[in-house]
Write an enzyme that holds these catalytic residues in place. Structure first.
Site, PDB file in Angstrom:
ATOM      1  CG  HIS A  82      48.193  30.793  38.745  1.00  0.00           C
ATOM      2  ND1 HIS A  82      47.993  31.807  39.070  1.00  0.00           N
ATOM      3  CD2 HIS A  82      48.943  31.085  38.698  1.00  0.00           C
ATOM      4  CE1 HIS A  82      48.672  32.857  38.532  1.00  0.00           C
ATOM      5  NE2 HIS A  82      49.418  32.235  38.516  1.00  0.00           N
ATOM      6  CG  ASP A 161      53.218  39.068  44.779  1.00  0.00           C
ATOM      7  OD1 ASP A 161      53.702  38.497  44.014  1.00  0.00           O
ATOM      8  OD2 ASP A 161      51.747  39.489  43.636  1.00  0.00           O
ATOM      9  NE  ARG A 168      59.878  38.251  41.952  1.00  0.00           N
ATOM     10  CZ  ARG A 168      58.625  37.926  41.538  1.00  0.00           C
ATOM     11  NH1 ARG A 168      57.715  37.241  41.571  1.00  0.00           N
ATOM     12  NH2 ARG A 168      59.418  36.380  40.950  1.00  0.00           N
ATOM     13  CB  SER A 183      54.609  35.876  43.567  1.00  0.00           C
ATOM     14  OG  SER A 183      53.798  36.264  43.314  1.00  0.00           O
ATOM     15  CE  LYS A 187      49.882  37.030  42.632  1.00  0.00           C
ATOM     16  NZ  LYS A 187      50.875  37.702  41.955  1.00  0.00           N
TER      17      LYS A 187
HETATM   18  N1  URA Z   1      52.749  34.919  38.734  1.00  0.00           N
HETATM   19  C1  URA Z   1      53.009  35.786  40.039  1.00  0.00           C
HETATM   20  O1  URA Z   1      51.564  36.013  40.175  1.00  0.00           O
HETATM   21  N2  URA Z   1      53.656  35.979  40.162  1.00  0.00           N
HETATM   22  C2  URA Z   1      55.812  35.727  39.648  1.00  0.00           C
HETATM   23  O2  URA Z   1      56.132  35.577  40.540  1.00  0.00           O
HETATM   24  C3  URA Z   1      55.060  35.332  38.428  1.00  0.00           C
HETATM   25  C4  URA Z   1      54.212  35.475  38.298  1.00  0.00           C
END
Ligand code: URA
Length: 427
Positions: A82, A161, A168, A183, A187
């Site tokens: 990621h 999320d 957000r 966040s 995931k």
């Molecule tokens: N990427 C995400 O999935 N969440 C965040 O809060 C920031 C970047």
């Protein structure tokens, strides 16, 4: 339990209890806590923070808001990457097939771009026919067949999320380390990967502008992954200047295919190989050789299978923008800086990115770099080419690039920033 007492607790710099966190995430997901209440809580968290135990509980509650995927039926070990997002960051495209060609399974759930950073799905959608949305069974089938799959996360994965991130985004509460860490990791943990490598970007084009903030985000995420049984390491990598020589959807696909064909810009190749080695190591395949998989064409074979399995035609010509504008060097000299954020904003304004979730992106739009920091350029030589279907956008893109590069006199010394700044493998 009620939302106002949870908001007040954080507003007054208190710790949220496990019960408060579980309740507020569940009630928000069900619609019992209103968006305006969650916005107030997110702002209180942004201002007053959360400790590691609160972040761990918040993450666990977001995972519990939805389904968890299960890849235990696969023969190969799973490993994923990621990136916290940057300009010209196309690394997932060559990386996923490369790591699959070395023997691991790569389930890569990706997102779309918002603001100045691009999104992997937007890039891949510039390939004629390619589909981002797959059902869980279809995703597993592509993964089992090609060894790698890049697709959109389904609605069932960490729905808390999904709602909170959208909120957000419009309430100025993205830039909070506890909220970003929870966040991303909710995931990734719900996705069910066995190993995870985090590419935490640092610099003007990244969320984290300072090395200290990037370190804190990385170690928080490594801690969350490790606590949930996911072997997690992070690389802190430079995002002061764009990665590679392109920022934009089809432009970046073209550059990724060059990497898979054994070429491509040195920084993109270096980072792709470094992340591949980390992913393979974390997956228990430390002897795999990603350099060989690039050289012998096996990574390219996986790419073609993966793209075809999702309806794409890997041989089809990629879309190009209707109009180009070339920005030339105003003087001869050494390019000592080319600002990632400015290039990202320019690509976005040219149509490569979106301002709102529902906006469409232009496949061919973006910025092509003819010089990278450290290169010597001659007066009048091309520095950047801007691409768009809507030439009325050239001026706003040029405005974004005002002051974005520095040319020092010829012969000036230049110390390049390393691509990989640090490695973090413990909380
Ligand atoms: N990427 C995400 O999935 N969440 C965040 O809060 C920031 C970047």
């Amino acid at each position: 339990m009620d939302a106002i007492s949870v908001i007040r607790a954080k507003r007054d710099r208190g710790r949220l209890s496990d019960g408060q966190i579980d309740w507020v995430i569940d009630a928000y997901t069900r619609g019992e806590v209103a968006d305006e209440q969650m916005s107030a809580l997110a702002m209180a968290i942004l201002l007053n923070g959360m400790d590691r135990a609160e972040i761990a509980r918040w993450t666990a509650a977001m995972i519990a808001s939805g389904e968890r995927m299960d890849f235990s039926g696969l023969v190969r070990p799973t490993t994923d990457k990621h990136s916290t997002g940057g300009v010209g960051d196309k690394i997932t495209l060559p990386l996923a097939p490369l790591v699959a060609a070395c023997g691991a399974a790569v389930p890569q759930l990706s997102g779309r771009g918002l603001g100045h950073t691009g999104g992997t799905l937007d890039k891949l959608e510039s390939i004629p026919g390619w589909r981002a949305s797959l059902g869980n069974d279809e995703m597993l089938a592509v993964l089992a067949d090609a060894g790698a799959v890049i697709c959109a996360a389904g609605d069932g994965l960490a729905p808390a999320d999904k709602k909170l991130y959208a909120l957000r985004d419009v309430t100025g509460t993205v830039e909070s380390i506890p909220l970003i860490a929870s966040s991303i990791m909710s995931k990734k943990i719900a996705e069910g990967t066995g190993a995870l490598v985090l590419d935490v970007k640092v610099g003007s084009g990244a969320f984290m502008k300072s090395l200290d903030d990037a370190r804190e985000l990385a170690s928080t995420m490594v801690g969350l992954g490790t606590d949930h049984g996911v072997r997690t390491v992070a690389l802190l990598t430079d995002m002061s200047t764009p990665l590679g020589r392109t920022a934009g959807n089809a432009l970046e696909v073209r550059e990724s295919v060059e990497v898979l064909a054994g070429g491509g810009p040195a920084d993109v190749v270096e980072l792709t190989l470094a992340l591949a080695r980390e992913m393979l190591d974390a997956a228990g395949l430390p002897d795999a050789d990603p350099v060989k998989a690039l050289a012998d064409g096996s990574a390219m074979d996986v790419w073609r299978r993966m793209i075809s399995a999702q309806g794409g035609d890997p041989s089809a010509p990629l879309p190009t923008a209707r109009e180009q504008h070339v920005l030339t060097a105003p003087a001869s000299g050494v390019l000592t800086a080319l600002d990632a954020y400015a290039v990202g904003v320019a690509a976005w304004r040219l149509g490569a990115g979106r301002a709102r979730k529902e906006d469409a992106v232009q496949a061919g739009a973006g910025v092509e770099l003819h010089a990278k920091p450290g290169d010597t350029v001659a007066e009048g030589a091309p520095l950047l080419t801007l691409h768009t279907d809507t030439p009325e956008r050239f001026q706003t893109a040029l405005d974004a690039l005002e002051g974005a590069f520095t040319l020092a006199p010829e012969g000036a010394s230049f110390t390049p920033s390393p691509v990989i700044l640090e490695r973090i493998d413990r909380p």
